[in-house]
Design an enzyme around this catalytic site. Structure first.
Site, PDB file in Angstrom:
ATOM      1  N   GLU A 274     -13.649 -44.504  30.219  1.00  0.00           N
ATOM      2  CA  GLU A 274     -13.982 -44.618  31.646  1.00  0.00           C
ATOM      3  C   GLU A 274     -14.885 -43.469  32.085  1.00  0.00           C
ATOM      4  O   GLU A 274     -14.530 -42.687  32.969  1.00  0.00           O
ATOM      5  CB  GLU A 274     -12.695 -44.588  32.480  1.00  0.00           C
ATOM      6  CG  GLU A 274     -11.669 -45.650  32.101  1.00  0.00           C
ATOM      7  CD  GLU A 274     -10.283 -45.395  32.722  1.00  0.00           C
ATOM      8  OE1 GLU A 274     -10.055 -44.289  33.267  1.00  0.00           O
ATOM      9  OE2 GLU A 274      -9.442 -46.296  32.652  1.00  0.00           O
ATOM     10  N   PRO A 275     -16.053 -43.324  31.472  1.00  0.00           N
ATOM     11  CA  PRO A 275     -16.893 -42.179  31.830  1.00  0.00           C
ATOM     12  C   PRO A 275     -17.560 -42.364  33.195  1.00  0.00           C
ATOM     13  O   PRO A 275     -17.979 -43.466  33.542  1.00  0.00           O
ATOM     14  CB  PRO A 275     -17.953 -42.158  30.717  1.00  0.00           C
ATOM     15  CG  PRO A 275     -18.058 -43.584  30.280  1.00  0.00           C
ATOM     16  CD  PRO A 275     -16.693 -44.202  30.474  1.00  0.00           C
ATOM     17  N   GLY A 276     -17.618 -41.299  33.951  1.00  0.00           N
ATOM     18  CA  GLY A 276     -18.345 -41.307  35.221  1.00  0.00           C
ATOM     19  C   GLY A 276     -19.412 -40.220  35.189  1.00  0.00           C
ATOM     20  O   GLY A 276     -20.594 -40.475  34.977  1.00  0.00           O
ATOM     21  N   ARG A 277     -18.930 -38.998  35.338  1.00  0.00           N
ATOM     22  CA  ARG A 277     -19.834 -37.845  35.400  1.00  0.00           C
ATOM     23  C   ARG A 277     -20.805 -37.772  34.221  1.00  0.00           C
ATOM     24  O   ARG A 277     -21.984 -37.472  34.399  1.00  0.00           O
ATOM     25  CB  ARG A 277     -18.985 -36.566  35.424  1.00  0.00           C
ATOM     26  CG  ARG A 277     -19.766 -35.289  35.672  1.00  0.00           C
ATOM     27  CD  ARG A 277     -18.884 -34.062  35.404  1.00  0.00           C
ATOM     28  NE  ARG A 277     -17.585 -34.165  36.018  1.00  0.00           N
ATOM     29  CZ  ARG A 277     -17.312 -33.795  37.268  1.00  0.00           C
ATOM     30  NH1 ARG A 277     -18.247 -33.263  38.011  1.00  0.00           N
ATOM     31  NH2 ARG A 277     -16.093 -33.936  37.761  1.00  0.00           N
ATOM     32  N   TYR A 317     -15.283 -27.085  45.016  1.00  0.00           N
ATOM     33  CA  TYR A 317     -14.863 -26.530  43.719  1.00  0.00           C
ATOM     34  C   TYR A 317     -15.614 -25.249  43.368  1.00  0.00           C
ATOM     35  O   TYR A 317     -15.549 -24.807  42.227  1.00  0.00           O
ATOM     36  CB  TYR A 317     -15.165 -27.508  42.576  1.00  0.00           C
ATOM     37  CG  TYR A 317     -14.797 -28.947  42.761  1.00  0.00           C
ATOM     38  CD1 TYR A 317     -13.472 -29.334  42.957  1.00  0.00           C
ATOM     39  CD2 TYR A 317     -15.769 -29.938  42.690  1.00  0.00           C
ATOM     40  CE1 TYR A 317     -13.145 -30.673  43.088  1.00  0.00           C
ATOM     41  CE2 TYR A 317     -15.444 -31.275  42.814  1.00  0.00           C
ATOM     42  CZ  TYR A 317     -14.136 -31.640  43.011  1.00  0.00           C
ATOM     43  OH  TYR A 317     -13.811 -32.963  43.128  1.00  0.00           O
ATOM     44  N   CYS A 344     -21.361 -26.263  60.768  1.00  0.00           N
ATOM     45  CA  CYS A 344     -20.653 -25.137  61.381  1.00  0.00           C
ATOM     46  C   CYS A 344     -19.412 -24.770  60.587  1.00  0.00           C
ATOM     47  O   CYS A 344     -18.276 -24.955  61.045  1.00  0.00           O
ATOM     48  CB  CYS A 344     -20.272 -25.497  62.802  1.00  0.00           C
ATOM     49  SG  CYS A 344     -21.699 -26.039  63.727  1.00  0.00           S
ATOM     50  N   GLU A 345     -19.597 -24.318  59.362  1.00  0.00           N
ATOM     51  CA  GLU A 345     -18.516 -23.861  58.492  1.00  0.00           C
ATOM     52  C   GLU A 345     -19.138 -22.824  57.569  1.00  0.00           C
ATOM     53  O   GLU A 345     -20.215 -23.074  57.015  1.00  0.00           O
ATOM     54  CB  GLU A 345     -18.005 -24.982  57.562  1.00  0.00           C
ATOM     55  CG  GLU A 345     -17.494 -26.214  58.230  1.00  0.00           C
ATOM     56  CD  GLU A 345     -15.984 -26.223  58.369  1.00  0.00           C
ATOM     57  OE1 GLU A 345     -15.320 -25.336  57.802  1.00  0.00           O
ATOM     58  OE2 GLU A 345     -15.489 -27.114  59.068  1.00  0.00           O
ATOM     59  N   TYR A 373     -20.401 -37.791  41.885  1.00  0.00           N
ATOM     60  CA  TYR A 373     -19.610 -37.104  42.911  1.00  0.00           C
ATOM     61  C   TYR A 373     -20.519 -36.411  43.920  1.00  0.00           C
ATOM     62  O   TYR A 373     -20.192 -35.341  44.439  1.00  0.00           O
ATOM     63  CB  TYR A 373     -18.604 -36.131  42.264  1.00  0.00           C
ATOM     64  CG  TYR A 373     -17.759 -36.831  41.227  1.00  0.00           C
ATOM     65  CD1 TYR A 373     -16.786 -37.739  41.622  1.00  0.00           C
ATOM     66  CD2 TYR A 373     -17.976 -36.660  39.866  1.00  0.00           C
ATOM     67  CE1 TYR A 373     -16.040 -38.438  40.682  1.00  0.00           C
ATOM     68  CE2 TYR A 373     -17.240 -37.357  38.916  1.00  0.00           C
ATOM     69  CZ  TYR A 373     -16.273 -38.239  39.335  1.00  0.00           C
ATOM     70  OH  TYR A 373     -15.537 -38.931  38.402  1.00  0.00           O
TER      71      TYR A 373
HETATM   72  C1  LIG Z   1     -12.189 -39.881  37.914  1.00  0.00           C
HETATM   73  C2  LIG Z   1     -11.693 -40.759  36.847  1.00  0.00           C
HETATM   74  C3  LIG Z   1     -12.527 -41.125  35.777  1.00  0.00           C
HETATM   75  C4  LIG Z   1     -13.930 -40.591  35.613  1.00  0.00           C
HETATM   76  O1  LIG Z   1     -13.936 -39.243  35.316  1.00  0.00           O
HETATM   77  P1  LIG Z   1     -15.295 -38.510  34.883  1.00  0.00           P
HETATM   78  O2  LIG Z   1     -14.892 -37.111  34.751  1.00  0.00           O
HETATM   79  O3  LIG Z   1     -16.277 -38.717  35.975  1.00  0.00           O
HETATM   80  O4  LIG Z   1     -15.735 -39.118  33.599  1.00  0.00           O
HETATM   81  C5  LIG Z   1     -12.026 -41.997  34.831  1.00  0.00           C
HETATM   82  N1  LIG Z   1     -10.767 -42.495  34.914  1.00  0.00           N
HETATM   83  C6  LIG Z   1      -9.934 -42.159  35.934  1.00  0.00           C
HETATM   84  C7  LIG Z   1      -8.576 -42.719  35.964  1.00  0.00           C
HETATM   85  C8  LIG Z   1     -10.360 -41.277  36.924  1.00  0.00           C
HETATM   86  O5  LIG Z   1      -9.528 -40.944  37.906  1.00  0.00           O
END
Ligand SMILES: *Cc1c(COP(=O)(O)O)cnc(C)c1O
Length: 423
Positions: A274-277, A317, A344-345, A373
């Site tokens: 499940e890659p995102g980043r 972060y 304003c922070e 993100y």
């Molecule tokens: C956030 C998340 C991801 C993606 O994470 P990355 O660090 O962006 O690869 C995959 N699976 C689950 C369950 C998540 O919460």
């Protein structure tokens, strides 16, 4: 991949388009995505699996623009969703339901119903209470729901505490020692088909060993499940591979997949990741203009038109994002500045004590590694319309989300026909 955003004679390009030309037409701030970068990172994952059965499920929360999702869906990937809204986006952008997995620690009844009705591949189940709800709703809908349990392998991903999820103290998943019992109960439950096991230990991991450790824990569970006559088709190892924001070095998708395959010991389960980043992060930048320079004697502030509402990561972060002028002029001397937004922070900064060539009002700056993100964590704080999103393909670019208008800001708001009590 690293040279998708590159300088030619001092001017920043995204693929074959000058960033400055886009800014002229679209205004600032805007997120800029390279379709090539998205596709090539995804292909790195897919290629590395070779003939091992797999499904790459893009983590929608990292970048949920419909054009981005559609690009991913057309490459045959799946989607990892964490809400009903993400299910809606995933279906709308062209992911078939049978390639959607649903993770998330708090799935509501309406969300569960929507996902069962759509016929998603599986729920990554967080607790027995959640499983009971899924079972109940499946029965009410006259359907079956496929599930994995999300186990918490209790390994330390060595990342920022806010994005570490696989420790026993985190709210995610169920402890490995409870999982066996959970599977036993699930086996006899109405409307439920057990098909897999899932874990996700954190984000921005720059070392492969926590992934391997987690896989080892999952594998030992598989043996125990086998002895109970429970055989799984899927091992979902989540997302979390890191990227290079600054000086860190992150393994490539290929190295990551090879490390996983090397530890499968001949198991032929279909692997879900499940890659995102690691797909989206370096496929996008945030382009902003300098509003003003302010020198307080102790500090020099570069005030820009993007802020923490557009890119929350630095404030949230203390994340590092490389920032450079879109047009570099020769060998301009560098000065230490804080790059801040108009909010304003005091926490509203994109970079602090950063060396930047001297810039002036109106100059364009590029904030790198903003493809994941970035927009998805943006808000309307300070009643700031959200930025536009633009995608490039070769020599072309398209606005894939229009800049919000003031009318968008108040959409859905109503003034009731009341006055203060007593007046
Ligand atoms: C956030 C998340 C991801 C993606 O994470 P990355 O660090 O962006 O690869 C995959 N699976 C689950 C369950 C998540 O919460």
């Amino acid at each position: 991949m690293d040279n998708v955003f590159r300088y030619q004679e001092g001017e920043l390009f995204c693929e074959d388009v000058a960033v400055r030309d886009i800014a002229k037409q679209v205004g600032t701030p805007f997120f800029l995505y390279s379709s090539f970068a998205f596709c090539s990172r995804l292909n790195d994952y897919v290629k590395a699996f070779s003939d091992h059965p797999h499904l790459v499920c893009f983590a929608v929360k990292s970048n949920s623009n419909l054009a981005v999702l559609n690009l991913m869906a057309n490459q045959g990937t799946g989607a990892d969703i964490v809400s009903g809204g993400e299910l809606f986006r995933a279906l709308r952008s062209g992911f078939p339901a049978e390639r959607i997995v649903y993770s998330g620690v708090g799935k509501t009844v309406p969300e569960i119903r929507e996902a069962i009705a759509a016929g998603i591949l599986m729920f990554n189940v967080e607790s027995m209470q959640e499983l009971e709800e899924i079972s109940r709703q499946a029965m009410l809908l006259g359907k079956r729901a496929r599930i994995s349990f999300r186990v918490n392998p209790d390994v330390n991903p060595q990342t920022h505490p806010y994005i570490s999820t696989g420790l026993r103290k985190n709210k995610f998943g169920m402890p490995v020692d409870m999982a066996l019992e959970a599977y036993k109960i699930a086996k006899g439950m109405d409307g439920i088909d057990i098909i897999g096991i899932d874990c996700h230990i954190g984000s921005q991991l720059t070392d492969l060993s926590p992934f391997v450790d987690a896989l080892e824990r999952v594998k030992s569970l598989l043996v125990d499940l086998d002895s109970l006559g429970i055989r799984l088709d899927y091992i979902d190892i989540g997302g979390g591979l890191g990227i290079r924001y600054h000086e860190e070095s992150a393994p490539s998708p290929g190295e990551y997949v090879r490390a996983i395959l090397d530890h499968m010991d001949g198991l032929r389960h279909k692997i879900i990741i499940e890659p995102g980043r690691s797909i989206a992060g370096n496929a996008g930048i945030l382009v902003t203009s300098v509003i003003n320079i302010k020198d307080t004697g102790t500090k020099r502030f570069v005030i820009v038109d993007a802020a923490m509402n557009d890119l929350a990561r630095p404030s949230l972060y203390e994340a590092y994002h490389a920032i450079h002028p879109v047009c570099m002029e020769g060998n301009a001397a560098q000065v230490a500045v804080d790059i801040v937004g108009p909010i304003c922070e005091s926490g509203d900064f994109l970079a602090r004590d950063r060396l930047l060539p001297r810039v002036k009002k109106g100059d364009l700056l590029s904030v790198f590694s903003a493809g994941a993100y970035g927009f998805t964590m943006s808000s309307n704080y300070n009643s700031r319309p959200r930025a536009a999103e633009v995608m490039v393909r070769g020599k072309e670019f398209a606005v894939v989300r229009a800049r919000e208008t003031y009318d968008d800001l108040i959409k859905g708001e109503k003034i009731p026909d009341w006055t203060c009590k007593g007046s």
